[in-house]
Scaffold this active site. Structure first.
Site, PDB file in Angstrom:
ATOM      1  N   GLU A 122      -5.532  12.452   6.453  1.00 11.46           N
ATOM      2  CA  GLU A 122      -5.509  11.498   7.440  1.00 11.46           C
ATOM      3  C   GLU A 122      -4.489  11.423   8.349  1.00 11.46           C
ATOM      4  OE1 GLU A 122      -6.537   7.715   5.382  1.00 11.46           O
ATOM      5  OE2 GLU A 122      -5.258   6.458   6.936  1.00 11.46           O
ATOM      6  N   GLU A 126      -1.324   3.211  14.268  1.00  9.14           N
ATOM      7  CA  GLU A 126      -1.297   1.822  14.017  1.00  9.14           C
ATOM      8  C   GLU A 126      -0.544   0.890  14.772  1.00  9.14           C
ATOM      9  OE1 GLU A 126      -3.004   1.589   9.516  1.00  9.14           O
ATOM     10  OE2 GLU A 126      -0.852   2.515   9.665  1.00  9.14           O
ATOM     11  N   TRP A 210      -8.492  -4.762  12.241  1.00  9.66           N
ATOM     12  CA  TRP A 210      -8.654  -5.379  11.043  1.00  9.66           C
ATOM     13  C   TRP A 210      -7.576  -6.192  10.773  1.00  9.66           C
ATOM     14  CZ3 TRP A 210      -5.766  -4.270   6.352  1.00  9.66           C
ATOM     15  CH2 TRP A 210      -4.671  -2.927   6.563  1.00  9.66           C
ATOM     16  N   THR A 223       1.567  -5.490   1.993  1.00 11.95           N
ATOM     17  CA  THR A 223       0.663  -5.129   3.287  1.00 11.95           C
ATOM     18  C   THR A 223       0.766  -6.222   4.188  1.00 11.95           C
ATOM     19  OG1 THR A 223      -0.945  -3.962   1.632  1.00 11.95           O
ATOM     20  CG2 THR A 223      -1.622  -4.862   4.017  1.00 11.95           C
TER      21      THR A 223
END
Ligand SMILES: *[C@@H]1O[C@H](CO)[C@@H](O)[C@H](O)[C@H]1NC(C)=O
Ligand SMILES: *[C@@H]1O[C@H](CO)[C@@H](O)[C@H](O)[C@H]1NC(C)=O
Ligand SMILES: *[C@@H]1O[C@H](CO)[C@@H](O)[C@H](O)[C@H]1NC(C)=O
Ligand SMILES: *[C@@H]1O[C@H](CO)[C@@H](O)[C@H](O)[C@H]1NC(C)=O
Ligand SMILES: *[C@@H]1O[C@H](CO)[C@@H](O)[C@H](O)[C@H]1NC(C)=O
Ligand SMILES: *[C@@H]1O[C@H](CO)[C@@H](O)[C@H](O)[C@H]1NC(C)=O
Ligand SMILES: *[C@@H]1O[C@H](CO)[C@@H](O)[C@H](O)[C@H]1NC(C)=O
Ligand SMILES: *[C@@H]1O[C@H](CO)[C@@H](O)[C@H](O)[C@H]1NC(C)=O
Ligand SMILES: *[C@@H]1O[C@H](CO)[C@@H](O)[C@H](O)[C@H]1NC(C)=O
Length: 272
Positions: A122, A126, A210, A223
């Site tokens: 990946e 972000e 998100w 998170t």
């Protein structure tokens, strides 16, 4: 008016798609030898979202609804659970991805550009909605999330109010993250656990938004803390806007196939 706005509904919103070391893949070639082959882009393509040519045969909406007008494609969080996402139907085996976009505002709201392979390599950009001075660059090799030294924040001016060009250049030797024509970060193959955790398998391209700042959708305290805090939906809607996506595949075959379960780039076969 209606003709200016194409509203696209999801074909499949069963899965909430999360960025960053997803631990799910429908067939992991590190474990199995019967995974389907990956369709190759094998050329370059520009998804121009300001000129109304989405959807195309090359891209799918995999979650939520993406609306479009002459400013670009809008990925909007109106309420809990919203996470509009588009994903390429093609794969690239090394190549270049340039996205011209503006990230969403909102504490805990994450806008992202993600390259991801079937064995969970990946490469990420972000954007934290509460941070107007930086963007996080990150990578994973073979889904390995056990080290905490892969993320690097790069300076960028007010990514929630300005469009910038975020370009990833990826080959067998190194990965580069560029902003507006300036090279910000280079990851060399050997610097990712001597190559074993270097992204090196065919990748799809995914763009989406998100909410990480919400415990009720399953986010851990870690998170939420990473995301900058708890999201206040009353401050929304939160909108990420993408003008264009250019993708170039360095390979030139029709399909990519894992030749063994090593996940090494040398094992990937290009089928003409
Ligand atoms: C392979 O599958 C086994 C059992 O299903 C699982 O424990 C293991 O984590 C998998 N390995 C990879 C690399 O996916
Ligand atoms: C993109 O592909 C076209 C052919 O489809 C080619 O003419 C063009 O030179 C390519 N551009 C880049 C930047 O690779
Ligand atoms: C997208 O299309 C618009 C309108 O046709 C054009 O002005 C713009 O240059 C195009 N952008 C890209 C990246 O091709
Ligand atoms: C993407 O769309 C194509 C055709 O429109 C469909 O065959 C495919 O299953 C879709 N893929 C996903 C992941 O939704
Ligand atoms: C934004 O991120 C940078 C890099 O991680 C950090 O130094 C800065 O304090 C952050 N700003 C805010 C407002 O969180
Ligand atoms: C790391 O990956 C493992 C399995 O691959 C998964 O169970 C775990 O939830 C992941 N941890 C994080 C913090 O994403
Ligand atoms: C984005 O930046 C890359 C290199 O950093 C450049 O090659 C490309 O032309 C730029 N794209 C646009 C649409 O300006
Ligand atoms: C790194 O990998 C190369 C082969 O890719 C190997 O020759 C070398 O011994 C490895 N180095 C370490 C420190 O493991
Ligand atoms: C997570 O944070 C909440 C609110 O601060 C707290 O009540 C809860 O105990 C925390 N959970 C864990 C596992 O630390």
């Amino acid at each position: 008016m209606q003709s200016l706005i194409a509203t696209l509904t999801a074909l499949c919103a069963l899965l909430i798609t999360l960025t960053s070391a997803q631990t799910f893949t429908s067939c992991n070639p590190l474990n199995r030898t019967d995974c389907p082959v990956d369709p190759a882009l094998s050329t370059n393509t520009t998804l121009n979202l300001t000129s109304g040519n989405f959807p195309t045969a090359l891209w799918n909406t995999t979650a939520g609804v993406v609306s479009q007008d002459y400013n670009g494609a809008h990925f909007v969080v109106n309420q809990r659970g919203d996470s509009p996402t588009i994903k390429s139907q093609f794969y690239i085996m090394f190549g270049t991805v340039s996205v011209i976009m503006k990230a969403a505002k909102g504490v805990g709201v994450i806008s992202s550009i993600v390259l991801e392979s079937d064995d969970l390599d990946e490469v990420d950009w972000e954007f934290l909605g509460g941070n107007s001075t930086s963007v996080q660059t990150n990578y994973f090799g073979k889904g390995d999330n056990t080290t905490y030294d892969r993320m690097k924040a790069e300076d960028v001016s007010d990514p929630q109010n300005n469009f910038h060009n975020y370009t990833t250049v990826w080959n067998a030797q190194q990965l580069e993250w560029w902003i507006d024509g300036s090279l910000k970060r280079t990851l060399k193959y050997e610097d990712a656990k001597n190559g074993t955790r270097y992204p090196q398998t065919p990748m799809t391209v995914k763009l989406g938004i998100w909410v990480a700042g919400d415990a009720s959708t399953g986010n851990s305290n870690g998170t939420i803390e990473w995301a900058g805090g708890v999201t206040d939906y009353k401050q929304g809607p939160f909108t990420m806007t993408v003008q264009s996506v250019y993708v170039k595949d360095d390979g030139n075959g029709k399909e990519y196939q894992y030749g063994d379960t090593s996940g090494n780039w040398q094992s990937i076969k290009t089928i003409a």
